[in-house]
Scaffold this motif. Structure first.
Motif, mmCIF file in Angstrom:
data_model
loop_
_atom_site.group_PDB
_atom_site.id
_atom_site.type_symbol
_atom_site.label_atom_id
_atom_site.label_comp_id
_atom_site.label_asym_id
_atom_site.label_seq_id
_atom_site.Cartn_x
_atom_site.Cartn_y
_atom_site.Cartn_z
ATOM 1 N N ALA A 119 0.816 -1.222 0.000
ATOM 2 C CA ALA A 119 0.000 0.000 0.000
ATOM 3 C C ALA A 119 0.848 1.271 0.000
ATOM 4 C CB ALA A 119 -0.932 -0.001 1.204
ATOM 5 N N TRP A 120 2.125 1.158 0.299
ATOM 6 C CA TRP A 120 3.004 2.330 0.349
ATOM 7 C C TRP A 120 3.714 2.590 -0.974
ATOM 8 C CZ3 TRP A 120 6.141 3.097 5.468
ATOM 9 C CH2 TRP A 120 5.288 2.933 6.586
ATOM 10 N N ARG A 121 3.809 1.610 -1.825
ATOM 11 C CA ARG A 121 4.751 1.668 -2.942
ATOM 12 C C ARG A 121 4.383 2.697 -4.007
ATOM 13 N NH1 ARG A 121 5.483 -4.922 -3.577
ATOM 14 N NH2 ARG A 121 6.236 -5.250 -1.421
ATOM 15 N N ALA A 122 3.112 3.049 -4.124
ATOM 16 C CA ALA A 122 2.689 3.978 -5.174
ATOM 17 C C ALA A 122 2.934 5.440 -4.815
ATOM 18 C CB ALA A 122 1.209 3.770 -5.505
ATOM 19 N N VAL A 123 3.265 5.721 -3.567
ATOM 20 C CA VAL A 123 3.537 7.106 -3.152
ATOM 21 C C VAL A 123 4.751 7.621 -3.912
ATOM 22 C CG1 VAL A 123 4.231 8.571 -1.222
ATOM 23 C CG2 VAL A 123 2.548 6.750 -0.865
ATOM 24 N N THR A 124 4.643 8.816 -4.486
ATOM 25 C CA THR A 124 5.766 9.353 -5.249
ATOM 26 C C THR A 124 6.780 10.040 -4.332
ATOM 27 O OG1 THR A 124 4.795 11.539 -5.629
ATOM 28 C CG2 THR A 124 4.205 9.775 -7.193
ATOM 29 N N LEU A 129 8.140 14.293 -0.039
ATOM 30 C CA LEU A 129 8.773 15.579 0.262
ATOM 31 C C LEU A 129 7.779 16.636 0.704
ATOM 32 C CD1 LEU A 129 11.314 15.622 -2.692
ATOM 33 C CD2 LEU A 129 11.948 15.790 -0.282
ATOM 34 N N ASN A 130 6.548 16.607 0.145
ATOM 35 C CA ASN A 130 5.581 17.672 0.474
ATOM 36 C C ASN A 130 4.482 17.217 1.428
ATOM 37 O OD1 ASN A 130 3.783 16.216 -1.108
ATOM 38 N ND2 ASN A 130 3.399 17.854 -2.588
ATOM 39 N N HIS A 131 4.666 16.065 2.052
ATOM 40 C CA HIS A 131 3.753 15.580 3.095
ATOM 41 C C HIS A 131 2.331 15.351 2.582
ATOM 42 C CE1 HIS A 131 6.660 15.949 6.332
ATOM 43 N NE2 HIS A 131 6.927 17.186 5.958
ATOM 44 N N THR A 132 2.198 14.799 1.405
ATOM 45 C CA THR A 132 0.868 14.435 0.895
ATOM 46 C C THR A 132 0.787 12.934 0.633
ATOM 47 O OG1 THR A 132 1.439 14.861 -1.439
ATOM 48 C CG2 THR A 132 0.568 16.717 -0.156
ATOM 49 N N SER A 133 1.603 12.161 1.317
ATOM 50 C CA SER A 133 1.695 10.726 1.051
ATOM 51 C C SER A 133 0.470 9.953 1.521
ATOM 52 C CB SER A 133 2.933 10.143 1.740
ATOM 53 O OG SER A 133 2.781 10.182 3.155
ATOM 54 N N GLY A 134 -0.179 10.417 2.598
ATOM 55 C CA GLY A 134 -1.281 9.664 3.190
ATOM 56 C C GLY A 134 -0.836 8.515 4.065
ATOM 57 N N LEU A 135 0.468 8.388 4.312
ATOM 58 C CA LEU A 135 0.984 7.282 5.111
ATOM 59 C C LEU A 135 0.768 7.518 6.603
ATOM 60 C CD1 LEU A 135 4.377 6.606 3.278
ATOM 61 C CD2 LEU A 135 2.190 5.412 2.989
ATOM 62 N N PRO A 136 0.714 6.445 7.394
ATOM 63 C CA PRO A 136 0.631 6.608 8.850
ATOM 64 C C PRO A 136 1.949 7.152 9.392
ATOM 65 C CG PRO A 136 0.911 4.294 8.283
ATOM 66 C CD PRO A 136 0.707 5.026 6.984
ATOM 67 N N ASP A 137 1.875 7.816 10.540
ATOM 68 C CA ASP A 137 3.039 8.504 11.104
ATOM 69 C C ASP A 137 3.753 7.601 12.101
ATOM 70 O OD1 ASP A 137 4.891 10.360 12.002
ATOM 71 O OD2 ASP A 137 3.445 11.974 12.185
ATOM 72 N N VAL A 138 5.054 7.477 11.954
ATOM 73 C CA VAL A 138 5.850 6.673 12.881
ATOM 74 C C VAL A 138 5.965 7.346 14.248
ATOM 75 C CG1 VAL A 138 8.086 7.679 12.263
ATOM 76 C CG2 VAL A 138 7.972 5.298 13.047
ATOM 77 N N LEU A 139 5.649 8.635 14.305
ATOM 78 C CA LEU A 139 5.684 9.378 15.573
ATOM 79 C C LEU A 139 4.259 9.689 16.002
ATOM 80 C CD1 LEU A 139 7.842 10.677 17.509
ATOM 81 C CD2 LEU A 139 7.342 12.824 16.355
ATOM 82 N N ASP A 140 3.874 9.248 17.187
ATOM 83 C CA ASP A 140 2.550 9.541 17.730
ATOM 84 C C ASP A 140 2.508 11.017 18.116
ATOM 85 O OD1 ASP A 140 0.304 9.919 19.430
ATOM 86 O OD2 ASP A 140 0.303 7.809 19.979
ATOM 87 N N GLN A 141 1.704 11.800 17.400
ATOM 88 C CA GLN A 141 1.687 13.243 17.622
ATOM 89 C C GLN A 141 1.145 13.620 18.993
ATOM 90 O OE1 GLN A 141 3.115 15.439 15.667
ATOM 91 N NE2 GLN A 141 3.675 13.896 14.155
ATOM 92 N N LEU A 164 0.219 -0.460 10.079
ATOM 93 C CA LEU A 164 -0.962 0.401 10.162
ATOM 94 C C LEU A 164 -1.557 0.652 8.786
ATOM 95 C CD1 LEU A 164 0.346 3.088 12.716
ATOM 96 C CD2 LEU A 164 -1.156 1.130 13.189
ATOM 97 N N ALA A 165 -2.855 0.948 8.774
ATOM 98 C CA ALA A 165 -3.523 1.264 7.504
ATOM 99 C C ALA A 165 -3.102 2.646 7.023
ATOM 100 C CB ALA A 165 -5.036 1.220 7.688
ATOM 101 N N VAL A 166 -3.060 2.838 5.702
ATOM 102 C CA VAL A 166 -2.801 4.175 5.175
ATOM 103 C C VAL A 166 -3.969 5.086 5.544
ATOM 104 C CG1 VAL A 166 -1.351 3.344 3.302
ATOM 105 C CG2 VAL A 166 -3.806 3.612 2.938
ATOM 106 N N GLU A 167 -3.699 6.361 5.667
ATOM 107 C CA GLU A 167 -4.716 7.298 6.148
ATOM 108 C C GLU A 167 -5.480 7.979 5.022
ATOM 109 O OE1 GLU A 167 -2.622 9.927 8.746
ATOM 110 O OE2 GLU A 167 -2.322 8.389 10.273
#
Length: 481
Positions: A119-124, A129-141, A164-167
């Motif tokens: 589910a991560w592989r299609a992210v460019t 770089l511009n934080h539009t990946s939709g991926l889950p965050d490794v750091l709990d905010q 984790l599921a993509v967001e």
């Protein structure tokens, strides 16, 4: 007892701190006065400032204390944490690989990192770089800790986030995310053939003459490192910040530097020593979401959107920042050792001394600064009239709602509710349709014991923003829901 610098000592430190500067500037005294005033207002212990104009450092100053515990002044050699402004260096590193033909910004990251979840592989690369990946965050905010059952275990956290599921679909929305830069570090390491930190050292620090800059956190011994602080509850006293930047996350945070060496880096970047001019232009070019709406970041650099005098930035930890004004031949660097001091809010004002048109456009923060000085000497009555006189005299625009809101909350934090009420009243007068302003005014009234007025403004805030959960909760507490 926690270290605390009495206000009188802080004022003395700001006034007596050694300074250096490369070239005199007619408004240098006014800039220094503004910076010292803001440091006192925000309770910033130590700060460095540098200004670059047309490829040369034209102003460099040091203010205050690098260490409250040992009363060590800030000097040219003091190093400050730049936190997430490190991401700007990561953006340059990726563009260096693009320039060498090793990376395509539009390519899916799975083309380079083949062991990622499907589910991560299609992210460019751009979407990382511009934080539009939709991926889950490794750091709990919420907690500020790594995800997973073992908050200090990098391997466990990386395994946990990949489960984790993509967001969101890639490119659908912006969300600041540390996972993006973990992947970019892996990309640089794989295609650059060396650890990320080594790549930055050899390809950027060494080229730009940054002899003292490097990576590190509280676990590392860093010579001349300024201590990092955060204000205690209610703005009373200081607490030490224990910085923890795990090695696998150092494409996103972890550089320690000073204003002079960051100035060298920006000059090297804009003079073609790190990237060709076309690469720099692409680095700072605004990006878009899938629907064509602008994204808040370029490639590793936040963009400061407005009409004219565009800027790109590095901003980290609410304590260190630099803005580059590409069309104006100007850059401003402000580093501090107070988390939450938000020196990025001062940069446009400093730049306005060099760009009069920018001051006319973005001079509201300077207007708020002059108004604070008047209020301190002449009281908070009639702030609207005081402000009107300032705007006429200096040709400035009105302070923004955020400028006034930040001032009001600092007053609340110092247990000055009546003064906060006056500031928030001015905000509501200038921005009557601002739900946040009414909510803030209500909070100040509540702190001052004026419950009926608090209820009135909480209700008005809800009329303007029915989704204001804070107003709903306070009205319930006040028995007025």
């Amino acid at each position: 007892m926690k270290p605390c610098l009495p206000s009188v000592l802080l004022v003395m430190a700001l006034a007596a701190s050694p300074t250096s500067h490369a070239q005199a500037f007619p408004a240098e005294h006014d800039i220094a006065t503004f910076v010292r005033s803001e440091m006192q207002e925000r309770q910033i212990p130590g700060l460095q400032l540098a200004v670059i104009q047309h490829g040369k450092v034209v102003l460099k100053r040091n203010f205050g204390l690098a260490s409250l515990q040992y009363q060590v002044p800030v000097t040219d050699t003091s190093l400050f944490s730049i936190n997430s402004a490190t991401k700007a260096f990561a953006g340059v590193a990726v563009m260096q690989l693009v320039q060498e033909g090793k990376v395509d910004l539009a390519a899916p990251v799975g083309q380079y990192l083949t062991d990622l979840p499907v589910a991560w592989r299609a992210v460019t690369v751009t979407q990382l770089l511009n934080h539009t990946s939709g991926l889950p965050d490794v750091l709990d905010q919420r907690s500020g800790k790594l995800v997973g059952p073992l908050p200090d275990d990098a391997d466990a956290a990386w395994a946990a986030v990949q489960a984790l599921a993509v967001e969101a679909p890639p490119g659908q929305r912006y969300r600041y995310n540390q996972t993006n830069y973990v992947l970019l570090a892996q990309l640089v390491e794989r295609l650059g053939g060396q650890p990320f930190t080594t790549f930055i050292q050899r390809r950027q620090f060494d080229v730009a003459g940054m002899r003292h800059s490097g990576f590190g956190d509280a676990k590392d011994v860093v010579a001349n490192k300024a201590s990092s602080y955060v204000l205690g509850r209610g703005g009373n006293g200081y607490r030490n910040v224990i910085e923890d930047f795990p090695v696998f996350m150092r494409a996103g945070a972890g550089i320690n530097s000073n204003a002079g060496e960051l100035a060298n880096w920006l000059i090297a970047l804009q003079s073609g020593r790190l990237l060709a001019p076309a690469g720099v232009e692409r680095l700072w070019q605004p990006t878009s979401l899938n629907d064509g709406k602008p994204a808040p970041w370029a490639l590793g650099w936040p963009t400061i959107g407005r009409d004219g005098h565009r800027a790109v930035a590095g901003i980290g930890g609410g304590r260190s920042a630099f803005y580059v004004y590409p069309n104006d031949g100007l850059a401003v660097i402000i580093l501090s050792n107070l988390a939450g001091g938000q020196p990025e809010q001062l940069i446009d004002t400093v730049a306005g001394f060099y760009l009069p048109a920018l001051r006319q456009q973005r001079g509201g923060a300077y207007a708020a600064h002059l108004l604070r000085k008047q209020a301190a000497s002449a009281g908070f009555d009639g702030l609207d009239k005081k402000l009107a006189a300032i705007l006429r005299q200096h040709g400035l625009p009105e302070p923004t709602e955020d400028d006034l809101n930040a001032w009001g909350y600092r007053l609340l934090g110092r247990q000055q509710p009546k003064q906060a009420v006056a500031v928030f009243q001015l905000g509501v007068q200038l921005y009557p349709q601002g739900a946040n302003g009414h909510d803030s005014l209500a909070e100040a009234y509540e702190a001052d014991g004026a419950t009926e007025l608090a209820v009135t403004h909480y209700r008005r805030s809800l009329e303007l923003d029915p989704g204001n959960a804070h107003a709903v909760a306070r009205l319930r507490v006040l028995g007025a829901n």
